[in-house]
Scaffold this motif. Structure first.
Motif, short mmCIF file in Angstrom:
data_model
loop_
_atom_site.label_atom_id
_atom_site.label_comp_id
_atom_site.label_asym_id
_atom_site.label_seq_id
_atom_site.Cartn_x
_atom_site.Cartn_y
_atom_site.Cartn_z
N HIS A 55 2.86 -4.15 1.20
CA HIS A 55 2.87 -2.69 1.31
C HIS A 55 2.15 -2.12 0.10
O HIS A 55 2.34 -2.59 -1.02
CB HIS A 55 4.32 -2.19 1.35
N GLN A 56 1.28 -1.12 0.33
CA GLN A 56 0.62 -0.46 -0.79
C GLN A 56 0.65 1.04 -0.59
O GLN A 56 0.62 1.53 0.54
CB GLN A 56 -0.80 -0.97 -0.99
N PHE A 57 0.72 1.77 -1.71
CA PHE A 57 0.78 3.22 -1.67
C PHE A 57 0.39 3.74 -3.05
O PHE A 57 0.19 2.98 -3.99
CB PHE A 57 2.19 3.70 -1.29
N PHE A 58 0.27 5.07 -3.17
CA PHE A 58 0.00 5.72 -4.45
C PHE A 58 1.30 6.33 -4.96
O PHE A 58 2.01 6.99 -4.21
CB PHE A 58 -1.06 6.80 -4.31
N ASP A 59 1.61 6.11 -6.24
CA ASP A 59 2.82 6.69 -6.81
C ASP A 59 2.57 8.15 -7.18
O ASP A 59 1.50 8.70 -6.92
CB ASP A 59 3.33 5.87 -8.01
N ASN A 60 3.57 8.79 -7.79
CA ASN A 60 3.48 10.21 -8.14
C ASN A 60 2.41 10.51 -9.18
O ASN A 60 2.03 11.66 -9.36
CB ASN A 60 4.83 10.71 -8.65
N PHE A 61 1.94 9.49 -9.88
CA PHE A 61 0.94 9.68 -10.93
C PHE A 61 -0.46 9.29 -10.46
O PHE A 61 -1.41 9.30 -11.25
CB PHE A 61 1.31 8.86 -12.16
N GLY A 62 -0.62 8.92 -9.19
CA GLY A 62 -1.91 8.56 -8.65
C GLY A 62 -2.29 7.11 -8.86
O GLY A 62 -3.43 6.73 -8.60
N HIS A 63 -1.37 6.28 -9.33
CA HIS A 63 -1.64 4.86 -9.50
C HIS A 63 -1.39 4.12 -8.19
O HIS A 63 -0.42 4.41 -7.50
CB HIS A 63 -0.75 4.25 -10.59
N ARG A 64 -2.25 3.17 -7.88
CA ARG A 64 -2.05 2.36 -6.68
C ARG A 64 -0.96 1.34 -6.96
O ARG A 64 -0.98 0.65 -7.96
CB ARG A 64 -3.34 1.66 -6.25
N VAL A 65 0.01 1.24 -6.03
CA VAL A 65 1.14 0.33 -6.17
C VAL A 65 1.09 -0.68 -5.02
O VAL A 65 0.93 -0.29 -3.86
CB VAL A 65 2.48 1.09 -6.14
N TYR A 66 1.19 -1.96 -5.34
CA TYR A 66 1.23 -3.03 -4.36
C TYR A 66 2.62 -3.66 -4.41
O TYR A 66 3.06 -4.09 -5.46
CB TYR A 66 0.19 -4.10 -4.67
N LEU A 79 12.78 -6.42 -1.57
CA LEU A 79 11.63 -6.19 -2.43
C LEU A 79 11.56 -7.33 -3.45
O LEU A 79 12.49 -7.55 -4.21
CB LEU A 79 11.77 -4.84 -3.14
N THR A 80 10.45 -8.08 -3.44
CA THR A 80 10.35 -9.25 -4.31
C THR A 80 9.36 -9.07 -5.44
O THR A 80 9.52 -9.70 -6.49
CB THR A 80 9.95 -10.49 -3.50
N SER A 81 8.32 -8.24 -5.27
CA SER A 81 7.38 -8.05 -6.37
C SER A 81 6.69 -6.70 -6.25
O SER A 81 6.60 -6.12 -5.16
CB SER A 81 6.33 -9.16 -6.41
N ARG A 82 6.23 -6.22 -7.38
CA ARG A 82 5.50 -4.95 -7.44
C ARG A 82 4.41 -5.09 -8.49
O ARG A 82 4.63 -5.60 -9.57
CB ARG A 82 6.45 -3.82 -7.82
N ARG A 83 3.22 -4.61 -8.15
CA ARG A 83 2.11 -4.57 -9.10
C ARG A 83 1.57 -3.16 -9.09
O ARG A 83 1.31 -2.59 -8.04
CB ARG A 83 1.01 -5.56 -8.70
N ILE A 84 1.41 -2.59 -10.27
CA ILE A 84 0.89 -1.24 -10.41
C ILE A 84 -0.48 -1.31 -11.06
O ILE A 84 -0.64 -1.91 -12.13
CB ILE A 84 1.83 -0.37 -11.25
N ASP A 85 -1.47 -0.73 -10.41
CA ASP A 85 -2.83 -0.70 -10.93
C ASP A 85 -3.03 0.64 -11.63
O ASP A 85 -3.05 1.68 -11.01
CB ASP A 85 -3.83 -0.87 -9.79
N TYR A 86 -3.13 0.59 -12.95
CA TYR A 86 -3.25 1.81 -13.74
C TYR A 86 -4.69 2.28 -13.90
O TYR A 86 -4.92 3.31 -14.53
CB TYR A 86 -2.63 1.59 -15.12
N GLU A 87 -5.65 1.58 -13.34
CA GLU A 87 -7.05 2.02 -13.45
C GLU A 87 -7.22 3.32 -12.69
O GLU A 87 -6.65 3.53 -11.63
CB GLU A 87 -7.97 0.96 -12.84
#
Length: 91
Positions: A55-66, A79-87
């Motif tokens: 599952h992927q989405f954008f958080d409240n700050f505009g970061h892509r979350v996987y 929920l087993t893992s989460r990766r946040i892309d801060y770029e």
């Protein structure tokens, strides 16, 4: 001098553009997560137990979350893992 340089390099590497959270720790859902606010009403009845659900989405700050979920025997999602892309990409 070499120790100071190694410490600086370690600090710079720890500030990379993405973060992986999980793998052993209990993750809590965040806004945008499938299980935020409880389990979804619909169950994944055709997917085998143990299947991985990405599952992927954008958080409240505009970061892509996987996020990665696993289907439990009772058909709930864990929920087993989460990766946040801060770029930040400006298109």
């Amino acid at each position: 001098m070499k120790i100071a340089l190694l410490a600086i390099c370690a600090a710079l590497l720890s500030a990379c553009s993405s973060t992986v959270v999980g793998y052993g720790s209990q993750l809590e859902p965040i806004p945008g997560s499938i299980t935020y606010g409880g389990q979804p009403r619909t169950r994944l009845t055709k997917a085998p137990v143990g299947s991985i659900v990405p599952h992927q989405f954008f958080d409240n700050f505009g970061h892509r979350v996987y996020e990665t979920y696993i289907i439990e025997p009772d058909r709930s999602l864990r929920l087993t893992s989460r990766r946040i892309d801060y770029e930040v990409f400006n298109d």
